[in-house]
Motif scaffolding. Structure first.
Motif, short mmCIF file in Angstrom:
data_model
loop_
_atom_site.label_atom_id
_atom_site.label_comp_id
_atom_site.label_asym_id
_atom_site.label_seq_id
_atom_site.Cartn_x
_atom_site.Cartn_y
_atom_site.Cartn_z
N SER A 1 13.54 -12.71 18.50
CA SER A 1 14.99 -12.50 18.34
C SER A 1 15.39 -11.09 18.76
CB SER A 1 15.39 -12.71 16.88
OG SER A 1 14.73 -11.78 16.04
N ASN A 2 14.39 -10.24 19.03
CA ASN A 2 14.61 -8.83 19.38
C ASN A 2 15.31 -8.06 18.26
OD1 ASN A 2 13.39 -8.91 21.99
ND2 ASN A 2 15.17 -10.05 22.72
N VAL A 3 14.99 -8.44 17.04
CA VAL A 3 15.44 -7.72 15.86
C VAL A 3 14.24 -6.96 15.30
CG1 VAL A 3 16.26 -7.95 13.49
CG2 VAL A 3 17.24 -9.40 15.28
N PRO A 4 14.25 -5.63 15.29
CA PRO A 4 13.15 -4.89 14.67
C PRO A 4 13.01 -5.23 13.19
CG PRO A 4 14.54 -3.44 15.99
CD PRO A 4 15.27 -4.75 15.87
N VAL A 5 11.80 -5.19 12.69
CA VAL A 5 11.55 -5.58 11.30
C VAL A 5 12.44 -4.79 10.34
CG1 VAL A 5 9.84 -5.54 9.45
CG2 VAL A 5 9.19 -6.35 11.72
N LEU A 6 12.51 -3.49 10.50
CA LEU A 6 13.26 -2.68 9.55
C LEU A 6 14.77 -2.88 9.65
CD1 LEU A 6 11.22 0.63 9.48
CD2 LEU A 6 11.07 -1.36 7.96
N ASP B 1 -0.02 -1.97 14.91
CA ASP B 1 0.47 -1.84 13.54
C ASP B 1 -0.40 -2.66 12.58
OD1 ASP B 1 2.57 -0.16 14.18
OD2 ASP B 1 4.02 -1.79 14.39
N GLY B 2 -0.79 -3.85 13.02
CA GLY B 2 -1.64 -4.68 12.18
C GLY B 2 -2.96 -4.01 11.85
N GLU B 3 -3.57 -3.40 12.85
CA GLU B 3 -4.83 -2.70 12.62
C GLU B 3 -4.64 -1.49 11.71
OE1 GLU B 3 -6.30 -1.86 16.50
OE2 GLU B 3 -7.06 -3.90 16.83
N ALA B 4 -3.52 -0.78 11.88
CA ALA B 4 -3.25 0.38 11.04
C ALA B 4 -3.01 0.00 9.59
CB ALA B 4 -2.04 1.14 11.59
N ALA B 5 -2.59 -1.23 9.35
CA ALA B 5 -2.30 -1.68 7.99
C ALA B 5 -3.54 -2.12 7.23
CB ALA B 5 -1.29 -2.84 8.03
N LEU B 6 -4.65 -2.36 7.92
CA LEU B 6 -5.81 -2.96 7.28
C LEU B 6 -6.41 -2.12 6.15
CD1 LEU B 6 -7.65 -4.57 10.33
CD2 LEU B 6 -6.21 -5.70 8.62
N PRO B 7 -6.60 -0.81 6.31
CA PRO B 7 -7.20 -0.06 5.20
C PRO B 7 -6.40 -0.17 3.90
CG PRO B 7 -7.29 1.24 7.21
CD PRO B 7 -6.43 0.05 7.51
N GLY B 8 -5.09 -0.03 3.98
CA GLY B 8 -4.27 -0.14 2.78
C GLY B 8 -4.28 -1.54 2.20
N LEU B 9 -4.24 -2.55 3.07
CA LEU B 9 -4.29 -3.94 2.61
C LEU B 9 -5.58 -4.22 1.87
CD1 LEU B 9 -3.44 -6.96 2.58
CD2 LEU B 9 -4.45 -7.14 4.87
N PRO C 1 0.83 -1.21 0.00
CA PRO C 1 0.00 0.00 0.00
C PRO C 1 0.86 1.26 0.00
CG PRO C 1 -0.69 -1.54 1.72
CD PRO C 1 0.63 -2.01 1.21
N ALA C 2 0.27 2.34 -0.43
CA ALA C 2 0.97 3.63 -0.42
C ALA C 2 0.95 4.26 0.97
CB ALA C 2 0.33 4.58 -1.43
N THR C 3 -0.03 3.90 1.79
CA THR C 3 -0.15 4.47 3.13
C THR C 3 -0.30 3.36 4.15
OG1 THR C 3 -2.55 4.69 2.92
CG2 THR C 3 -1.20 6.58 2.23
N GLY C 4 0.16 3.64 5.37
CA GLY C 4 0.09 2.67 6.45
C GLY C 4 1.41 2.61 7.20
N PRO C 5 1.56 1.66 8.10
CA PRO C 5 2.80 1.56 8.88
C PRO C 5 3.96 1.09 8.03
CG PRO C 5 1.37 -0.30 9.36
CD PRO C 5 0.57 0.63 8.49
N ALA C 6 5.16 1.53 8.38
CA ALA C 6 6.36 1.11 7.67
C ALA C 6 6.74 -0.33 7.99
CB ALA C 6 7.53 2.04 8.01
N SER C 7 6.30 -0.82 9.13
CA SER C 7 6.49 -2.21 9.51
C SER C 7 5.31 -2.62 10.39
CB SER C 7 7.81 -2.43 10.25
OG SER C 7 7.82 -1.71 11.48
N ILE C 8 5.11 -3.91 10.53
CA ILE C 8 4.01 -4.41 11.35
C ILE C 8 4.61 -5.19 12.52
CG2 ILE C 8 1.97 -5.89 11.43
CD1 ILE C 8 1.49 -5.19 8.50
#
Length: 230
Positions: free
Chosen positions: A141-146, A49-57, A37-44
Protein backbone atom coordinates in the motif's frame (compact mmCIF):
# COMPACT_ATOMS: atom_id res chain seq x y z
CA UNK A 1 -4.66 -19.38 29.99
CA UNK A 2 -1.87 -16.80 29.65
CA UNK A 3 -0.72 -15.65 26.21
CA UNK A 4 2.34 -13.49 25.61
CA UNK A 5 2.28 -11.23 22.54
CA UNK A 6 5.67 -9.91 21.55
CA UNK A 7 5.89 -6.96 19.18
CA UNK A 8 9.49 -7.33 17.93
CA UNK A 9 9.88 -3.59 17.28
CA UNK A 10 10.27 -0.95 19.97
CA UNK A 11 7.21 1.22 19.23
CA UNK A 12 5.16 1.13 22.43
CA UNK A 13 2.02 2.62 20.85
CA UNK A 14 1.89 -0.28 18.40
CA UNK A 15 2.35 -2.76 21.23
CA UNK A 16 -0.58 -1.17 23.07
CA UNK A 17 -2.73 -1.38 19.92
CA UNK A 18 -1.79 -5.04 19.43
CA UNK A 19 -2.66 -5.83 23.04
CA UNK A 20 -6.06 -4.16 22.69
CA UNK A 21 -6.84 -6.08 19.49
CA UNK A 22 -5.86 -9.33 21.18
CA UNK A 23 -8.00 -8.70 24.26
CA UNK A 24 -10.99 -7.84 22.09
CA UNK A 25 -11.10 -11.40 20.71
CA UNK A 26 -9.63 -13.41 23.58
CA UNK A 27 -11.88 -15.87 25.37
CA UNK A 28 -13.05 -15.25 28.91
CA UNK A 29 -10.29 -16.40 31.20
CA UNK A 30 -7.47 -15.74 28.71
CA UNK A 31 -4.94 -13.24 30.02
CA UNK A 32 -3.08 -11.24 27.36
CA UNK A 33 0.33 -9.74 28.09
CA UNK A 34 1.79 -7.54 25.31
CA UNK A 35 5.46 -6.57 25.33
CA UNK A 36 8.14 -5.15 23.07
CA UNK A 37 11.94 -5.16 23.41
CA UNK A 38 13.70 -2.12 24.83
CA UNK A 39 16.20 -2.06 21.95
CA UNK A 40 15.93 -2.71 18.23
CA UNK A 41 14.27 -1.12 15.20
CA UNK A 42 11.27 1.16 15.65
CA UNK A 43 9.52 -0.70 12.84
CA UNK A 44 10.20 -3.81 10.77
CA UNK A 45 10.23 -3.18 7.05
CA UNK A 46 12.22 -5.76 5.14
CA UNK A 47 15.02 -8.21 5.86
CA UNK A 48 17.48 -5.84 7.53
CA UNK A 49 14.98 -4.60 10.09
CA UNK A 50 13.89 -8.17 10.75
CA UNK A 51 17.45 -9.27 11.46
CA UNK A 52 18.04 -6.24 13.70
CA UNK A 53 14.96 -7.16 15.74
CA UNK A 54 16.07 -10.72 16.51
CA UNK A 55 18.25 -10.11 19.60
CA UNK A 56 15.51 -8.19 21.40
CA UNK A 57 12.83 -10.68 20.33
CA UNK A 58 14.80 -13.70 21.52
CA UNK A 59 15.63 -11.97 24.81
CA UNK A 60 11.90 -11.51 25.46
CA UNK A 61 11.23 -15.16 24.63
CA UNK A 62 14.08 -16.43 26.79
CA UNK A 63 12.83 -14.55 29.86
CA UNK A 64 9.15 -15.42 29.33
CA UNK A 65 7.84 -17.53 32.20
CA UNK A 66 4.47 -19.08 33.00
CA UNK A 67 2.88 -18.49 29.60
CA UNK A 68 0.85 -21.13 27.78
CA UNK A 69 1.68 -19.80 24.30
CA UNK A 70 3.57 -16.97 22.60
CA UNK A 71 2.49 -14.88 19.61
CA UNK A 72 5.09 -13.07 17.51
CA UNK A 73 3.19 -9.96 16.51
CA UNK A 74 5.06 -9.08 13.32
CA UNK A 75 3.52 -10.03 10.01
CA UNK A 76 6.92 -11.11 8.65
CA UNK A 77 6.84 -13.90 11.28
CA UNK A 78 10.21 -12.57 12.37
CA UNK A 79 12.38 -15.23 14.01
CA UNK A 80 9.49 -17.70 14.13
CA UNK A 81 11.33 -20.99 13.62
CA UNK A 82 14.20 -20.11 15.95
CA UNK A 83 11.68 -18.92 18.54
CA UNK A 84 10.01 -22.33 18.47
CA UNK A 85 13.33 -23.97 19.20
CA UNK A 86 13.88 -21.76 22.25
CA UNK A 87 10.73 -22.59 24.20
CA UNK A 88 8.49 -25.52 25.06
CA UNK A 89 5.17 -23.74 24.43
CA UNK A 90 3.39 -23.08 21.11
CA UNK A 91 4.74 -20.06 19.21
CA UNK A 92 2.45 -18.57 16.55
CA UNK A 93 3.33 -15.99 13.90
CA UNK A 94 0.56 -13.59 12.97
CA UNK A 95 1.26 -13.97 9.26
CA UNK A 96 1.09 -17.75 9.45
CA UNK A 97 -2.13 -17.61 11.48
CA UNK A 98 -3.81 -15.13 9.11
CA UNK A 99 -3.06 -17.25 6.03
CA UNK A 100 -4.56 -20.36 7.58
CA UNK A 101 -7.73 -18.56 8.61
CA UNK A 102 -8.01 -17.06 5.12
CA UNK A 103 -7.86 -20.49 3.52
CA UNK A 104 -10.73 -21.71 5.69
CA UNK A 105 -13.11 -19.07 4.36
CA UNK A 106 -11.88 -18.23 0.85
CA UNK A 107 -10.61 -19.88 -2.30
CA UNK A 108 -7.94 -17.21 -2.74
CA UNK A 109 -6.64 -14.40 -0.58
CA UNK A 110 -4.53 -11.31 -1.24
CA UNK A 111 -2.18 -9.68 1.24
CA UNK A 112 -2.10 -5.91 1.61
CA UNK A 113 1.04 -4.86 3.44
CA UNK A 114 2.95 -1.64 4.04
CA UNK A 115 6.01 -0.96 1.83
CA UNK A 116 7.24 -2.93 -1.17
CA UNK A 117 10.42 -3.88 0.72
CA UNK A 118 8.24 -6.24 2.77
CA UNK A 119 6.89 -8.13 -0.25
CA UNK A 120 9.82 -10.57 -0.78
CA UNK A 121 9.80 -11.63 2.88
CA UNK A 122 6.06 -12.27 2.85
CA UNK A 123 6.19 -14.11 -0.47
CA UNK A 124 8.99 -16.34 0.81
CA UNK A 125 6.99 -17.17 3.93
CA UNK A 126 3.88 -18.04 1.94
CA UNK A 127 5.95 -20.33 -0.27
CA UNK A 128 7.65 -21.92 2.74
CA UNK A 129 4.27 -22.64 4.31
CA UNK A 130 3.13 -24.30 1.07
CA UNK A 131 0.32 -21.79 0.46
CA UNK A 132 1.39 -20.05 -2.76
CA UNK A 133 -1.40 -21.59 -4.84
CA UNK A 134 -4.01 -19.93 -2.64
CA UNK A 135 -2.48 -16.44 -2.64
CA UNK A 136 -3.66 -14.09 -5.38
CA UNK A 137 -0.99 -11.46 -4.78
CA UNK A 138 1.05 -9.71 -2.12
CA UNK A 139 0.47 -5.97 -2.50
CA UNK A 140 2.18 -2.93 -1.01
CA UNK A 141 0.00 0.00 0.00
CA UNK A 142 3.13 2.19 0.27
CA UNK A 143 2.17 3.17 3.80
CA UNK A 144 5.19 3.14 6.16
CA UNK A 145 4.58 1.15 9.32
CA UNK A 146 4.90 4.13 11.65
CA UNK A 147 2.39 6.12 9.57
CA UNK A 148 -0.21 3.75 11.03
CA UNK A 149 0.57 5.25 14.44
CA UNK A 150 0.32 8.91 13.43
CA UNK A 151 -2.89 10.76 14.45
CA UNK A 152 -4.67 12.14 11.41
CA UNK A 153 -2.92 9.77 9.03
CA UNK A 154 -4.57 8.92 5.70
CA UNK A 155 -3.21 5.37 5.94
CA UNK A 156 -6.66 3.80 6.32
CA UNK A 157 -7.87 5.29 3.03
CA UNK A 158 -4.70 4.30 1.18
CA UNK A 159 -4.97 0.73 2.43
CA UNK A 160 -8.66 0.67 1.51
CA UNK A 161 -7.82 1.74 -2.05
CA UNK A 162 -5.29 -1.11 -2.32
CA UNK A 163 -7.89 -3.59 -1.10
CA UNK A 164 -10.25 -2.38 -3.82
CA UNK A 165 -7.52 -3.01 -6.42
CA UNK A 166 -6.87 -6.47 -5.03
CA UNK A 167 -10.53 -7.43 -5.23
CA UNK A 168 -10.76 -6.08 -8.76
CA UNK A 169 -7.63 -7.68 -10.21
CA UNK A 170 -6.46 -10.65 -8.11
CA UNK A 171 -9.43 -12.98 -8.16
CA UNK A 172 -9.32 -13.07 -4.37
CA UNK A 173 -12.30 -13.28 -2.05
CA UNK A 174 -10.56 -12.45 1.24
CA UNK A 175 -7.95 -9.93 2.30
CA UNK A 176 -5.16 -10.45 4.81
CA UNK A 177 -3.78 -7.29 6.43
CA UNK A 178 -0.01 -7.53 6.24
CA UNK A 179 1.07 -5.60 9.34
CA UNK A 180 0.37 -5.87 13.05
CA UNK A 181 -0.11 -2.10 13.07
CA UNK A 182 -3.25 -2.59 10.97
CA UNK A 183 -4.94 -4.60 13.71
CA UNK A 184 -7.53 -1.91 14.42
CA UNK A 185 -8.58 -1.55 10.77
CA UNK A 186 -9.99 -5.00 9.96
CA UNK A 187 -13.62 -4.56 10.98
CA UNK A 188 -14.04 -1.21 9.22
CA UNK A 189 -12.37 -2.41 6.01
CA UNK A 190 -14.45 -5.61 5.96
CA UNK A 191 -17.63 -3.54 6.21
CA UNK A 192 -16.48 -1.21 3.44
CA UNK A 193 -15.56 -3.94 0.97
CA UNK A 194 -18.04 -6.67 1.94
CA UNK A 195 -15.38 -9.38 2.14
CA UNK A 196 -13.54 -11.00 5.05
CA UNK A 197 -10.57 -8.88 6.11
CA UNK A 198 -8.29 -10.82 8.41
CA UNK A 199 -6.11 -9.32 11.11
CA UNK A 200 -3.24 -11.64 11.99
CA UNK A 201 -3.16 -10.58 15.65
CA UNK A 202 -6.72 -11.75 16.26
CA UNK A 203 -6.16 -14.89 14.17
CA UNK A 204 -3.02 -15.79 16.11
CA UNK A 205 -4.74 -15.35 19.48
CA UNK A 206 -7.58 -17.69 18.54
CA UNK A 207 -5.19 -20.22 17.02
CA UNK A 208 -3.01 -20.14 20.13
CA UNK A 209 -6.03 -20.62 22.37
CA UNK A 210 -7.07 -23.63 20.30
CA UNK A 211 -3.65 -25.25 20.42
CA UNK A 212 -3.46 -24.84 24.18
CA UNK A 213 -7.01 -26.13 24.71
CA UNK A 214 -6.27 -29.20 22.59
CA UNK A 215 -2.97 -29.73 24.40
CA UNK A 216 -1.06 -29.51 21.12
CA UNK A 217 1.92 -27.75 22.65
CA UNK A 218 5.35 -27.48 21.08
CA UNK A 219 8.14 -29.31 22.85
CA UNK A 220 11.74 -28.30 22.26
CA UNK A 221 12.59 -31.96 21.80
CA UNK A 222 9.40 -33.04 20.08
CA UNK A 223 8.85 -33.96 16.41
CA UNK A 224 7.41 -30.54 15.53
CA UNK A 225 10.51 -28.78 16.76
CA UNK A 226 12.74 -31.23 14.88
CA UNK A 227 10.77 -30.61 11.67
CA UNK A 228 11.17 -26.86 12.01
CA UNK A 229 14.88 -27.24 12.57
CA UNK A 230 15.35 -29.26 9.38
Amino acid sequence: MRLLLINPNTTASMTEKIGTAARDVAADGTEIVARNPATGPASIQGVEDGEAALPGLFAEIDKAKDFDAIVIACFDDTGLYEARRRTGVPVIGIGEAAYHYAMLIAERFSVVTTLSVSIPVIQENIMRYGLSARCGKVRASNVPVLELERPGSTARETISDEIASALLHDGSDAIVLGCAGMADLAADLAARHHVPVIDGVAAAVKLAEGLVALKLGTSQSGPFARTLAA
